[in-house]
Scaffold this motif. Structure first.
Motif, mmCIF file in Angstrom:
data_model
loop_
_atom_site.group_PDB
_atom_site.id
_atom_site.type_symbol
_atom_site.label_atom_id
_atom_site.label_comp_id
_atom_site.label_asym_id
_atom_site.label_seq_id
_atom_site.Cartn_x
_atom_site.Cartn_y
_atom_site.Cartn_z
ATOM 1 N N ILE A 154 28.257 -15.864 -16.487
ATOM 2 C CA ILE A 154 28.757 -16.320 -17.787
ATOM 3 C C ILE A 154 30.130 -15.705 -18.076
ATOM 4 O O ILE A 154 31.068 -16.391 -18.499
ATOM 5 N N VAL A 155 30.260 -14.400 -17.825
ATOM 6 C CA VAL A 155 31.533 -13.726 -18.073
ATOM 7 C C VAL A 155 32.601 -14.218 -17.105
ATOM 8 O O VAL A 155 33.770 -14.358 -17.475
ATOM 9 N N MET A 156 32.221 -14.493 -15.865
ATOM 10 C CA MET A 156 33.172 -15.059 -14.913
ATOM 11 C C MET A 156 33.757 -16.360 -15.438
ATOM 12 O O MET A 156 34.973 -16.586 -15.366
ATOM 13 N N GLU A 157 32.901 -17.230 -15.979
ATOM 14 C CA GLU A 157 33.391 -18.501 -16.523
ATOM 15 C C GLU A 157 34.321 -18.267 -17.708
ATOM 16 O O GLU A 157 35.370 -18.912 -17.819
ATOM 17 N N ALA A 158 33.957 -17.329 -18.582
ATOM 18 C CA ALA A 158 34.795 -17.039 -19.744
ATOM 19 C C ALA A 158 36.156 -16.492 -19.314
ATOM 20 O O ALA A 158 37.199 -16.867 -19.874
ATOM 21 N N MET A 159 36.165 -15.617 -18.318
ATOM 22 C CA MET A 159 37.430 -15.058 -17.831
ATOM 23 C C MET A 159 38.266 -16.118 -17.130
ATOM 24 O O MET A 159 39.494 -16.141 -17.253
ATOM 25 N N ALA A 160 37.600 -17.009 -16.381
ATOM 26 C CA ALA A 160 38.319 -18.102 -15.717
ATOM 27 C C ALA A 160 38.980 -19.003 -16.750
ATOM 28 O O ALA A 160 40.120 -19.452 -16.577
ATOM 29 N N THR A 161 38.268 -19.255 -17.845
ATOM 30 C CA THR A 161 38.836 -20.066 -18.929
ATOM 31 C C THR A 161 40.035 -19.352 -19.544
ATOM 32 O O THR A 161 41.074 -19.975 -19.792
ATOM 33 N N GLY A 162 39.910 -18.055 -19.782
ATOM 34 C CA GLY A 162 41.003 -17.295 -20.370
ATOM 35 C C GLY A 162 42.233 -17.242 -19.488
ATOM 36 O O GLY A 162 43.369 -17.241 -19.983
ATOM 37 N N LEU A 163 42.028 -17.219 -18.182
ATOM 38 C CA LEU A 163 43.159 -17.181 -17.255
ATOM 39 C C LEU A 163 43.794 -18.554 -17.087
ATOM 40 O O LEU A 163 44.917 -18.674 -16.595
ATOM 41 N N GLY A 164 43.077 -19.602 -17.527
ATOM 42 C CA GLY A 164 43.646 -20.946 -17.486
ATOM 43 C C GLY A 164 43.262 -21.771 -16.281
ATOM 44 O O GLY A 164 43.960 -22.738 -15.949
ATOM 45 N N LEU A 165 42.150 -21.453 -15.608
ATOM 46 C CA LEU A 165 41.736 -22.231 -14.448
ATOM 47 C C LEU A 165 41.314 -23.635 -14.870
ATOM 48 O O LEU A 165 40.708 -23.828 -15.929
ATOM 49 N N THR A 166 41.609 -24.606 -14.027
ATOM 50 C CA THR A 166 41.124 -25.969 -14.241
ATOM 51 C C THR A 166 39.646 -26.015 -13.875
ATOM 52 O O THR A 166 39.132 -25.106 -13.197
ATOM 53 N N PRO A 167 38.917 -27.041 -14.294
ATOM 54 C CA PRO A 167 37.504 -27.156 -13.901
ATOM 55 C C PRO A 167 37.310 -27.106 -12.388
ATOM 56 O O PRO A 167 36.340 -26.511 -11.898
ATOM 57 N N GLU A 168 38.237 -27.730 -11.648
ATOM 58 C CA GLU A 168 38.131 -27.732 -10.186
ATOM 59 C C GLU A 168 38.348 -26.322 -9.635
ATOM 60 O O GLU A 168 37.658 -25.894 -8.695
ATOM 61 N N GLU A 169 39.313 -25.606 -10.201
ATOM 62 C CA GLU A 169 39.576 -24.246 -9.744
ATOM 63 C C GLU A 169 38.409 -23.315 -10.095
ATOM 64 O O GLU A 169 38.068 -22.413 -9.310
ATOM 65 N N TRP A 170 37.795 -23.521 -11.261
ATOM 66 C CA TRP A 170 36.628 -22.724 -11.618
ATOM 67 C C TRP A 170 35.470 -23.011 -10.661
ATOM 68 O O TRP A 170 34.754 -22.089 -10.246
ATOM 69 N N HIS A 171 35.290 -24.258 -10.276
ATOM 70 C CA HIS A 171 34.231 -24.607 -9.335
ATOM 71 C C HIS A 171 34.433 -23.868 -8.010
ATOM 72 O O HIS A 171 33.474 -23.349 -7.421
ATOM 73 N N GLU A 172 35.681 -23.780 -7.560
ATOM 74 C CA GLU A 172 35.984 -23.085 -6.311
ATOM 75 C C GLU A 172 35.734 -21.584 -6.461
ATOM 76 O O GLU A 172 35.143 -20.942 -5.580
ATOM 77 N N LEU A 173 36.171 -21.008 -7.584
ATOM 78 C CA LEU A 173 35.948 -19.584 -7.809
ATOM 79 C C LEU A 173 34.459 -19.277 -7.908
ATOM 80 O O LEU A 173 33.984 -18.263 -7.385
ATOM 81 N N ARG A 174 33.714 -20.159 -8.567
ATOM 82 C CA ARG A 174 32.278 -19.953 -8.731
ATOM 83 C C ARG A 174 31.575 -19.853 -7.376
ATOM 84 O O ARG A 174 30.616 -19.088 -7.220
ATOM 85 N N SER A 175 32.058 -20.610 -6.402
ATOM 86 C CA SER A 175 31.437 -20.582 -5.076
ATOM 87 C C SER A 175 31.628 -19.238 -4.381
ATOM 88 O O SER A 175 30.962 -18.955 -3.386
ATOM 89 N N LYS A 176 32.530 -18.407 -4.901
ATOM 90 C CA LYS A 176 32.761 -17.081 -4.320
ATOM 91 C C LYS A 176 31.799 -16.022 -4.883
ATOM 92 O O LYS A 176 31.717 -14.916 -4.350
#
Length: 352
Positions: A154-176
């Motif tokens: 949950i915090v990873m998603e919130a931080m990704a949003t704060g950094l400005g990741l696109t949905p596609e970029e968040w999907h890629e980061l989530r896989s890590k």
């Protein structure tokens, strides 16, 4: 920020951020929460995460009670789950067995890692977790682990949003991080002797602690930052190398969060892994949980972070080569770090 004291930023405590908006799909206030996380991560690398709507505060208090019960056992009973019986990582460590920056830490602990397939205690960190036989200990701690793993995502998603990741970029980061090689420590601190040459835990993601003030300290090195004196920090510990140590005292319903090295790489230095340490004058117990990437994840600067830095450099007219963090495979990074934990050099997770 101006040059006068009136224009300087004043900080007496770390920011408190509620994760409540990210606990529900399309929760109201997500963008403001993400912005607050981005500010805290880029300015301080530390913050309080209010999880009172996610967990019952009595739950971590029960974990602390169980930890206290274990550390009160006779030494020979605690040694039955010593790391020496496994992979030299999973299990119990005696006082001063853990090392940070070449100095023995004045604490004892039990370390747990994500279970692995085909465990082999001859391989570093590839053994099996060792659990105390205290009634309810394993059951309640495993329940906490599952909650912290979920909270980590949950915090990873919130931080990704704060950094400005696109949905596609968040999907890629989530896989890590979708199979996080998490680590949890259960730490007991006796009082620190007045003449002890070291710290309870040397300068070192979710951290629950006993409500003991003036123990966990965070180093802030921002030029122009005014830090209000709080608590009972000795004067010589308030200013060091142009920075300040401030207290991060426990808050009920909150966990203390800090940025780890992997987020520093992902953000290419926009988010910093902040120095912190533990100094105890009385007994205390801490239960840090490290939400880490997958063991085989390749960690490298995110395109969003690089774009943001380029835009900032352009606006400020900065030319020249930008520093870019080198990629790292998380498992290789972890093995090197744990390898120094009972030797000289940098301790595990900077000794949290």
């Amino acid at each position: 920020m101006g040059d006068s004291p009136e224009d300087a930023l004043t900080l007496s405590a770390l920011p408190v951020i509620s994760i409540e908006p990210f606990l529900h799909p399309d929760g109201h206030g997500r963008l403001s929460t993400a912005a607050a996380l981005h500010s805290a991560c880029s300015e301080y690398g530390f913050f309080y995460l209010d999880i009172s709507s996610y967990i019952d505060p009595a739950e971590p208090e029960e974990l602390t009670r169980l930890a206290r019960e274990f550390f009160a056992l006779p030494q020979d009973e605690k040694d039955r789950i010593s790391i020496a019986h496994e992979d030299s990582a999973r299990g119990y460590q005696r006082l001063e067995e853990n090392v940070t920056n070449g100095k023995a830490d004045n604490h004892e602990a039990i370390d747990f890692y994500r279970p692995v397939e085909n465990p082999d205690k001859r391989r570093p960190i590839w053994g099996e977790n060792q659990w105390p036989t205290i009634q309810g200990f394993r059951e309640k701690y495993e329940t906490w682990i599952e909650k912290m793993k979920n909270l980590g995502m949950i915090v990873m998603e919130a931080m990704a949003t704060g950094l400005g990741l696109t949905p596609e970029e968040w999907h890629e980061l989530r896989s890590k991080v979708d199979d996080s090689f998490w680590v949890m420590r259960v730490i007991g601190y006796p009082p620190l002797p007045n003449d002890y040459d070291g710290f309870s835990c040397g300068a070192h993601r979710f951290l629950h602690a006993d409500p003991i003030p003036d123990a966990l300290q965070v180093f802030l090195a921002h030029p122009g930052l005014l830090v209000e004196k709080t608590g009972s920090l000795p004067a010589e510990q308030e200013v060091e190398d142009g920075g300040h140590w401030i207290n991060a005292d426990p808050k009920r319903g909150c966990v203390v969060c800090n940025i780890g090295e992997m987020w520093e790489v992902w953000s290419n230095g926009i988010y910093k892994s902040t120095l912190h340490r533990v100094i105890h004058k009385g007994s205390d117990y801490r239960i840090p949980f490290f939400f880490e990437p997958n063991f085989d994840a390749r960690i490298e600067p995110l395109p969003t972070a690089l774009r943001a830095q380029e835009e900032d450099r352009s606006l400020r007219g900065i030319k020249g080569v930008r520093k870019t963090y080198q990629p790292v495979v998380y498992g290789e990074f972890l093995l090197k770090k744990v390898g120094t934990n009972f030797d000289t050099g940098k301790g595990r997770y900077d000794g949290d």
